[in-house]
Design a protein around this motif. Structure first.
Motif, short mmCIF file in Angstrom:
data_model
loop_
_atom_site.label_atom_id
_atom_site.label_comp_id
_atom_site.label_asym_id
_atom_site.label_seq_id
_atom_site.Cartn_x
_atom_site.Cartn_y
_atom_site.Cartn_z
N GLU A 67 0.82 -1.22 0.00
CA GLU A 67 0.00 0.00 0.00
C GLU A 67 0.85 1.27 0.00
O GLU A 67 0.31 2.37 0.03
CB GLU A 67 -0.91 0.03 1.25
N GLY A 68 2.16 1.10 -0.01
CA GLY A 68 3.05 2.26 0.00
C GLY A 68 3.29 2.81 1.40
O GLY A 68 3.85 3.89 1.57
N ASN A 69 2.86 2.05 2.42
CA ASN A 69 3.12 2.46 3.80
C ASN A 69 4.43 1.85 4.29
O ASN A 69 4.90 0.86 3.73
CB ASN A 69 1.95 2.02 4.70
N TYR A 70 4.98 2.43 5.32
CA TYR A 70 6.27 1.97 5.83
C TYR A 70 6.09 1.12 7.08
O TYR A 70 5.31 1.47 7.97
CB TYR A 70 7.20 3.17 6.09
N VAL A 71 6.81 0.02 7.10
CA VAL A 71 6.71 -0.90 8.23
C VAL A 71 8.07 -1.02 8.91
O VAL A 71 9.08 -1.29 8.25
CB VAL A 71 6.25 -2.31 7.78
N VAL A 72 8.08 -0.77 10.21
CA VAL A 72 9.29 -0.96 11.00
C VAL A 72 9.10 -2.25 11.80
O VAL A 72 8.12 -2.39 12.52
CB VAL A 72 9.53 0.22 11.96
N GLY A 73 10.01 -3.19 11.63
CA GLY A 73 9.92 -4.46 12.35
C GLY A 73 11.12 -4.60 13.28
O GLY A 73 12.25 -4.33 12.88
N VAL A 74 10.85 -4.96 14.51
CA VAL A 74 11.92 -5.11 15.49
C VAL A 74 11.67 -6.40 16.26
O VAL A 74 10.58 -6.59 16.78
CB VAL A 74 11.92 -3.93 16.48
N GLY A 75 12.66 -7.27 16.31
CA GLY A 75 12.44 -8.53 17.02
C GLY A 75 13.66 -8.99 17.79
O GLY A 75 14.79 -8.74 17.38
N ASN A 76 13.41 -9.63 18.91
CA ASN A 76 14.52 -10.22 19.68
C ASN A 76 13.99 -11.37 20.51
O ASN A 76 12.77 -11.53 20.66
CB ASN A 76 15.20 -9.16 20.56
N MET A 77 14.90 -12.14 21.03
CA MET A 77 14.50 -13.28 21.86
C MET A 77 14.32 -12.82 23.30
O MET A 77 15.12 -12.03 23.81
CB MET A 77 15.55 -14.39 21.75
N ILE A 78 13.27 -13.31 23.91
CA ILE A 78 13.01 -12.98 25.32
C ILE A 78 12.75 -14.26 26.09
O ILE A 78 12.38 -15.28 25.52
CB ILE A 78 11.80 -12.04 25.48
N LEU A 79 12.95 -14.15 27.41
CA LEU A 79 12.58 -15.27 28.26
C LEU A 79 11.07 -15.24 28.45
O LEU A 79 10.49 -14.15 28.58
CB LEU A 79 13.27 -15.15 29.62
N VAL A 80 10.45 -16.37 28.46
CA VAL A 80 8.99 -16.43 28.62
C VAL A 80 8.57 -15.76 29.93
O VAL A 80 7.50 -15.15 30.03
CB VAL A 80 8.50 -17.91 28.55
N SER A 81 9.45 -15.78 30.90
CA SER A 81 9.16 -15.14 32.20
C SER A 81 9.04 -13.61 32.07
O SER A 81 8.46 -12.96 32.92
CB SER A 81 10.23 -15.49 33.23
N GLN A 82 9.58 -13.06 30.98
CA GLN A 82 9.49 -11.60 30.75
C GLN A 82 8.17 -11.22 30.07
O GLN A 82 7.80 -10.06 30.01
CB GLN A 82 10.63 -11.16 29.82
N LYS A 83 7.49 -12.23 29.56
CA LYS A 83 6.31 -11.98 28.73
C LYS A 83 5.21 -11.23 29.47
O LYS A 83 4.57 -10.33 28.92
CB LYS A 83 5.78 -13.34 28.25
N GLU A 84 5.03 -11.57 30.74
CA GLU A 84 3.94 -10.98 31.52
C GLU A 84 4.07 -9.45 31.61
O GLU A 84 3.09 -8.71 31.40
CB GLU A 84 3.93 -11.57 32.93
N ASP B 12 10.94 -17.09 23.78
CA ASP B 12 10.06 -16.65 22.70
C ASP B 12 10.80 -15.65 21.81
O ASP B 12 11.72 -14.97 22.27
CB ASP B 12 8.83 -15.94 23.26
N PHE B 13 10.35 -15.55 20.58
CA PHE B 13 10.78 -14.45 19.70
C PHE B 13 9.69 -13.40 19.80
O PHE B 13 8.52 -13.66 19.51
CB PHE B 13 10.94 -14.96 18.27
N PHE B 14 10.08 -12.19 20.24
CA PHE B 14 9.14 -11.10 20.43
C PHE B 14 9.28 -10.14 19.26
O PHE B 14 10.35 -9.54 19.08
CB PHE B 14 9.42 -10.40 21.76
N LEU B 15 8.25 -10.04 18.46
CA LEU B 15 8.30 -9.21 17.25
C LEU B 15 7.29 -8.08 17.34
O LEU B 15 6.11 -8.30 17.62
CB LEU B 15 8.00 -10.07 16.02
#
Lengths: 184, 130
Positions: free
Chosen positions: A93-110, A173-176
């Motif tokens: 659509e001509g829009n810009y997408v910024v994607g950022v991802g890293n691995m986190i411990l599941v215990s950080q998810k909350e 987990d991979f947090f994206l």
């Protein structure tokens, strides 16, 4: 997992990124220094487009927040280094997408979910009110509070922000985070 | 009070805090350790507050903020700086004028100045487009 054919991998990555209008993509260790190089690079790339300066700033700002989050808040490291992936692309659509991802411990998810849920289903006006309240509290409190980064990213993209947790291995987990900035 | 001066860098603003002159914080702000960068600035204003209370002399201060990019951690600390300035401005013997400059196209910085203006109502924050 070992890569057997690096030529094939490089070509495959190159072709896929080109086909998907990836302006910039980085996978690797993210130190503060490396983050600065990426930030400088995306700044130059965006300023070589015909994009409106306000849009450039929103993309740039989201990129910086995303990259800095990985540098500062990655709790899962490999060989004592924060690893992550960051990219900027232009979608169909001509829009810009910024994607950022890293691995986190599941215990950080909350904790992350607490921050994410504060943004859910809110209008930009509601987010801006939260932003004002956050700033007011920040001025008054001695301790540093987290969460303003995601809030600012959400405001900049009219809350077109997508959070994903993908299981990689036991306890990790991979947090994206994907931010879509509309180009009107 | 001692002068506090920091030269501008790619990721940190110029900071000029000197009695008898206009105070200013100008540039981009995304330092590696935001607390380390801004704590001395906050401390300087704490000391200014104590100095004004002790002197009881009528004084006018002026300060300029002219930022182009602030990461979210810097915004938090800038709020703390403005809180200290607001406390000084509430003293009976002090008039503290603040100018929040922004580039003409930069709605983001304009809005941030307006947010701070609505939070710190005891301060006179003029929003100036340049």
């Amino acid at each position: 997992m070992r890569v057997i054919n690096t030529k094939q991998l490089s070509l495959s990555l190159f072709e896929r990124m080109r086909a998907n209008n990836i302006i910039m993509n980085y996978y690797g260790a993210l130190s503060f220094g490396m983050a600065q190089h990426l930030i400088d690079d995306i700044y130059d790339s965006l300023n070589n487009t015909s994009l409106d300066r306000i849009i450039i700033k929103k993309i740039y700002s989201s990129f910086i927040e995303g990259v800095e989050n990985i540098v500062k808040y990655s709790f899962y490291k490999e060989n004592n280094r924060n690893f992550g992936v960051v990219n900027v692309s232009e979608n169909e659509e001509g829009n810009y997408v910024v994607g950022v991802g890293n691995m986190i411990l599941v215990s950080q998810k909350e904790n992350l979910l607490l921050e994410i849920n504060r943004l859910k289903d809110k209008s930009v006006d509601e987010l801006k009110l939260d932003y004002r309240n956050f700033l007011k509290e920040a001025g008054e409190k001695e301790e540093i509070t987290n969460g303003l980064g995601f809030l600012k990213m959400a405001i900049d993209c009219d809350n077109n922000i997508d959070f994903n947790f993908i299981s990689i291995e036991e306890g990790v987990d991979f947090f994206l985070v994907e931010i879509t900035i509309k180009v009107d | 009070m001692r002068e506090y001066y920091l030269e501008k860098s790619k990721i940190t603003p110029e900071v000029k805090l000197k009695l008898g002159s206009q105070f200013s914080i100008i540039g981009d702000s995304r330092p590696e350790d935001v607390s380390e960068f801004y704590t001395p600035i906050i401390d300087w204003f704490l000391e200014l507050n104590r100095t004004c209370i002790e002197s009881e002399e009528k004084t006018t201060f002026s300060m300029v903020f002219f930022m182009e990019y602030l990461n979210s951690s810097s915004v938090i600390f800038l709020s703390k700086v403005l809180k200290k300035i607001a406390e000084i401005s509430e003293l009976d013997n002090v008039l503290f004028k603040v100018e929040w400059k922004h580039l003409e196209y930069d709605e983001d910085m304009k809005e941030l100045g307006e947010e701070f203006n609505s939070i710190y109502t005891s301060l006179e924050i003029s929003i100036v487009s340049v």
